[in-house]
Scaffold this active site. Structure first.
Site, PDB file in Angstrom:
ATOM      1  CD  GLU A   1     -68.064  90.206  28.665  1.00 52.21           C
ATOM      2  OE1 GLU A   1     -68.696  91.236  28.362  1.00 52.21           O
ATOM      3  OE2 GLU A   1     -66.966  89.931  28.169  1.00 52.21           O
TER       4      GLU A   1
ATOM      5  CE1 TYR B   1     -69.948  91.611  21.072  1.00 46.84           C
ATOM      6  CE2 TYR B   1     -70.710  89.380  21.479  1.00 46.84           C
ATOM      7  CZ  TYR B   1     -70.719  90.716  21.798  1.00 46.84           C
ATOM      8  OH  TYR B   1     -71.481  91.169  22.840  1.00 46.84           O
ATOM      9  N   GLY B   2     -65.583  90.614  20.340  1.00 46.73           N
ATOM     10  CA  GLY B   2     -65.009  91.929  20.634  1.00 46.73           C
ATOM     11  C   GLY B   2     -63.634  91.869  21.249  1.00 46.73           C
ATOM     12  CB  THR B   3     -62.351  93.428  24.356  1.00 48.23           C
ATOM     13  OG1 THR B   3     -63.243  92.818  25.292  1.00 48.23           O
ATOM     14  CG2 THR B   3     -62.853  94.810  23.966  1.00 48.23           C
ATOM     15  CG  LEU B   4     -63.008  88.113  25.784  1.00 48.51           C
ATOM     16  CD1 LEU B   4     -64.176  87.239  26.204  1.00 48.51           C
ATOM     17  CD2 LEU B   4     -61.830  87.914  26.722  1.00 48.51           C
TER      18      LEU B   4
END
Length: 125
Positions: free
Chosen positions: A71, A7-10
């Site tokens: 993470e 949902y973010g930087t990936l």
């Protein structure tokens, strides 16, 4: 192979997407029951009443193990759990998701639950 919700930087177009781009993209998804917050360089999600948006990939077990390290699971920053994701065409599947574990404190709620949309709106302002 495992399903992973990001949902973010990936996500596509984001700074860490190159880490996941070799894996099979299954589609854009939404997930109910989470709220998303801005922690500066990255977002985090926690159990809540909102809807969040992202992408789901089919990844190797080795990648999941490596991503646990990246993470910060050993530090307690995030924890990995399962959630039900809804693909654009309406199919539902279970996928791993990283949930923020530290206190939210003064982090800003991302009301529409979409990190990329949120970043684009910040650039306009």
């Amino acid at each position: 192979m495992e399903k992973l919700f990001v949902y973010g930087t990936l996500r596509k177009g984001q700074k860490r997407h190159k880490l996941i781009e070799k894996f099979r993209f299954l589609g854009f998804v939404r997930v109910c029951g989470f709220d998303m917050y801005d922690f500066g360089a990255y977002p985090g999600v926690v159990a809540g009443k909102g809807i969040i948006y992202g992408e789901v990939y089919e990844v190797s077990n080795a990648f999941i193990d490596w991503l646990d390290y990246i993470e910060g699971l050993r530090l307690g920053l995030f924890r990995r759990t399962f959630c039900e994701v809804e693909l654009e065409q309406g199919d539902r599947i279970n996928a791993h998701v990283y949930v923020y574990s530290f206190p939210i404190n003064n982090a800003k709620l991302i009301k529409d639950g979409d990190w990329i949309k949120y970043l684009n709106q910040k650039e306009v302002l």
